[in-house]
Write an enzyme that holds these catalytic residues in place. Structure first.
Site, PDB file in Angstrom:
ATOM      1  N   CYS A 184      -7.226 -27.816   6.172  1.00 28.18           N
ATOM      2  CA  CYS A 184      -5.878 -26.515   6.970  1.00 28.18           C
ATOM      3  C   CYS A 184      -5.016 -27.533   7.114  1.00 28.18           C
ATOM      4  CB  CYS A 184      -6.265 -25.478   6.516  1.00 28.18           C
ATOM      5  SG  CYS A 184      -7.182 -25.500   9.206  1.00 28.18           S
ATOM      6  N   HIS A 201      -5.841 -21.816  10.114  1.00 26.16           N
ATOM      7  CA  HIS A 201      -7.321 -22.058   9.827  1.00 26.16           C
ATOM      8  C   HIS A 201      -7.677 -20.643   8.423  1.00 26.16           C
ATOM      9  CE1 HIS A 201     -11.526 -23.690   9.220  1.00 26.16           C
ATOM     10  NE2 HIS A 201     -11.923 -22.128  10.268  1.00 26.16           N
ATOM     11  N   ASP A 240      -8.253  -7.676   0.076  1.00 24.45           N
ATOM     12  CA  ASP A 240      -7.448  -7.444   1.526  1.00 24.45           C
ATOM     13  C   ASP A 240      -8.471  -7.037   2.366  1.00 24.45           C
ATOM     14  OD1 ASP A 240      -6.329  -4.873   2.531  1.00 24.45           O
ATOM     15  OD2 ASP A 240      -7.119  -4.822   0.463  1.00 24.45           O
ATOM     16  N   ASP A 271       0.777  -1.537  -0.008  1.00 22.52           N
ATOM     17  CA  ASP A 271      -0.356   0.198   0.014  1.00 22.52           C
ATOM     18  C   ASP A 271       0.615   1.027  -0.276  1.00 22.52           C
ATOM     19  OD1 ASP A 271       0.766   0.709   2.211  1.00 22.52           O
ATOM     20  OD2 ASP A 271      -0.701  -0.425   3.502  1.00 22.52           O
ATOM     21  N   SER A 272       0.232   2.967  -0.273  1.00 26.37           N
ATOM     22  CA  SER A 272       0.982   3.986  -0.049  1.00 26.37           C
ATOM     23  C   SER A 272       1.731   4.568   1.208  1.00 26.37           C
ATOM     24  CB  SER A 272       0.221   4.091  -0.793  1.00 26.37           C
ATOM     25  OG  SER A 272      -0.894   5.178  -0.163  1.00 26.37           O
ATOM     26  N   GLY A 273       0.683   3.871   2.106  1.00 28.39           N
ATOM     27  CA  GLY A 273       1.241   4.226   3.259  1.00 28.39           C
ATOM     28  C   GLY A 273       0.053   5.809   3.474  1.00 28.39           C
ATOM     29  N   GLY A 282     -11.646   3.748   0.902  1.00 31.30           N
ATOM     30  CA  GLY A 282     -12.825   4.519   1.468  1.00 31.30           C
ATOM     31  C   GLY A 282     -13.926   4.330   1.790  1.00 31.30           C
ATOM     32  N   PHE A 317      -3.067   5.822   4.079  1.00 31.13           N
ATOM     33  CA  PHE A 317      -4.585   5.078   5.276  1.00 31.13           C
ATOM     34  C   PHE A 317      -3.923   5.414   6.719  1.00 31.13           C
ATOM     35  CE2 PHE A 317      -6.924   2.032   7.557  1.00 31.13           C
ATOM     36  CZ  PHE A 317      -7.923   2.577   7.524  1.00 31.13           C
ATOM     37  N   CYS A 341      -6.889 -28.288  11.580  1.00 35.61           N
ATOM     38  CA  CYS A 341      -7.723 -28.837  11.090  1.00 35.61           C
ATOM     39  C   CYS A 341      -7.528 -30.712  10.935  1.00 35.61           C
ATOM     40  CB  CYS A 341      -9.251 -28.327   9.983  1.00 35.61           C
ATOM     41  SG  CYS A 341     -10.009 -26.964  10.449  1.00 35.61           S
ATOM     42  N   CYS A 385     -13.015 -28.749   6.409  1.00 36.57           N
ATOM     43  CA  CYS A 385     -11.581 -27.804   6.235  1.00 36.57           C
ATOM     44  C   CYS A 385     -10.500 -28.696   6.096  1.00 36.57           C
ATOM     45  CB  CYS A 385     -11.500 -26.408   6.715  1.00 36.57           C
ATOM     46  SG  CYS A 385     -10.528 -25.766   6.897  1.00 36.57           S
TER      47      CYS A 385
END
Length: 382
Positions: A311, A340, A271, A89-91, A221, A93, A314, A309
């Site tokens: 994973c 998980h 994300d 990210d750009s920083g 946003g 936020f 699990c 699941c």
């Protein structure tokens, strides 16, 4: 860069070709804030968890260890031992979340470090230079993320400044990618659409930045306090004006149901810290809804967190054992729950891709969007 394979309504199935490999879309990016997933998860784990892309935080890496150290180590990919795509990210936020510690100017933002109070500055050029030194696959443009709701005139002025910053980011990225010492000379740049909850500002901004021919387009946003219905409305409003031949990224979203609904509306990339953050507090996502692993009813439950699941958690441990770990304050509890939840999110994206391939995504959405948003039937009162 982006190959649209098929559509089902507004939902899209594609392949995003990047300098660090192809990514099947739609996909979810696992958030490795400081080049690691919180909860004791390494990139070795991420490979087993079916992670397609890692997301790292420019602001935090700038503060420590600093981009110059990462550069000396060969860039983020070598530093964290990850050979698949990385988005930074750009920083923006993080800087704008420091509302009492920052001051916005046309040149950029002056702010105080949340760690030691040092006075710092990041503008469009600085953000691009930091991300270039990190050597990520995808760099995000530097923008302002305003609160919802915000006065219309402030939002309009903020969006105009964000557009000017985007042009500066684009020019600086082009310069950086031409330098011999740059780690990733094919680093991609995404624009970010802003505009709060104002339809006309959102549309106007998307039209403007679409003409700048960036590598991808994000919608920022949102998921910052507004009702979910408002977020969906903004997506319905702005996505028709988003370039069809570029990947579309909804930043910071969200729950499994949010992701299904956003895919339904035409989003390709996601994300969120939710799967790892919630896991560390014993909240687990399953194919039957949401459960809390410390509930009393799991005290002697021999089943895995999710019987559907496979994973690492699990496959090897029971609900009773994981509940015990949380109650005993053992760090292993959070690690297993994070393993998980990340696996679940990545499996959800695999399932969405499969349903789109089959042409059955709409039926999948109708069943699982409400199901994954509810508490499991055996939730209990704890």
């Amino acid at each position: 860069m982006f190959e649209l394979k098929k559509t089902e309504g507004a939902a899209r199935r594609g392949i995003f070709h990047t300098p660090h490999g192809d990514i099947e879309t739609p996909f979810f990016m696992n958030v490795a804030t400081a080049a690691a997933i919180k909860g004791g998860i390494s990139c070795v784990d991420l490979r087993e968890l079916k992670t397609r892309v890692a997301l790292c935080n420019t602001y935090h890496l700038h503060l420590r260890p600093n981009e110059d150290i990462v550069y000396k180590m060969g860039g983020l990919h070598k530093f964290m031992n990850w050979d698949k795509p990385i988005l930074t990210d750009s920083g923006g936020f993080q800087v704008f979340s420091l509302s009492k510690l920052r001051k916005i100017k046309e040149e950029g933002v002056y702010f105080a470090s949340h760690i030691d109070g040092r006075r710092l500055f990041i503008g469009p050029e600085e953000s691009m230079r930091i991300q270039s030194r990190l050597g990520s696959t995808i760099a995000m443009s530097f923008d302002e993320c305003v609160e919802n709701p915000a006065p219309v005139e402030y939002v309009r002025n903020s969006v105009d400044r964000t557009t000017r910053w985007l042009k500066r980011c684009q020019d600086e990225m082009e310069r950086l990618n031409s330098l011999d010492e740059t780690i990733n000379k094919r680093q991609l740049l995404f624009a970010i659409n802003q505009g709060g909850t104002y339809d006309d500002i959102r549309i106007e901004h998307m039209k403007t930045i679409s003409e700048m021919n960036l590598d991808g387009y994000a919608i920022g946003g949102l998921a910052v306090g507004e009702p979910t219905e408002v977020m969906y409305h903004i997506l319905d409003t702005v996505l028709p004006y988003t370039p069809v031949d570029k990947p579309r990224y909804l930043m910071g979203v969200g729950t499994p149901s949010n992701i299904i609904e956003a895919v339904y509306r035409g989003v390709d990339m996601f994300d969120c810290v939710m799967p790892s953050r919630n896991a560390r507090h014993a909240t687990v996502f399953t194919w039957n809804g949401i459960m809390h692993a410390t509930n009393e009813q799991y005290k002697t439950d021999p089943r895995p967190l999710d019987p559907e699941c496979d994973c690492p958690a699990c496959r090897n441990f029971s609900r009773a054992y994981i509940r015990h770990l949380f109650k005993a304050g053992e760090q292993l509890a959070g690690r297993l729950a994070v393993l998980h939840n990340l696996y679940f999110y990545n499996s959800l994206m695999d399932r969405i891709c499969m349903e789109l391939d089959r042409g059955t995504f709409t039926e999948f959405r109708n069943k699982y969007s409400p199901l994954l948003a509810q508490k499991t039937e055996d939730w209990g009162n704890g």
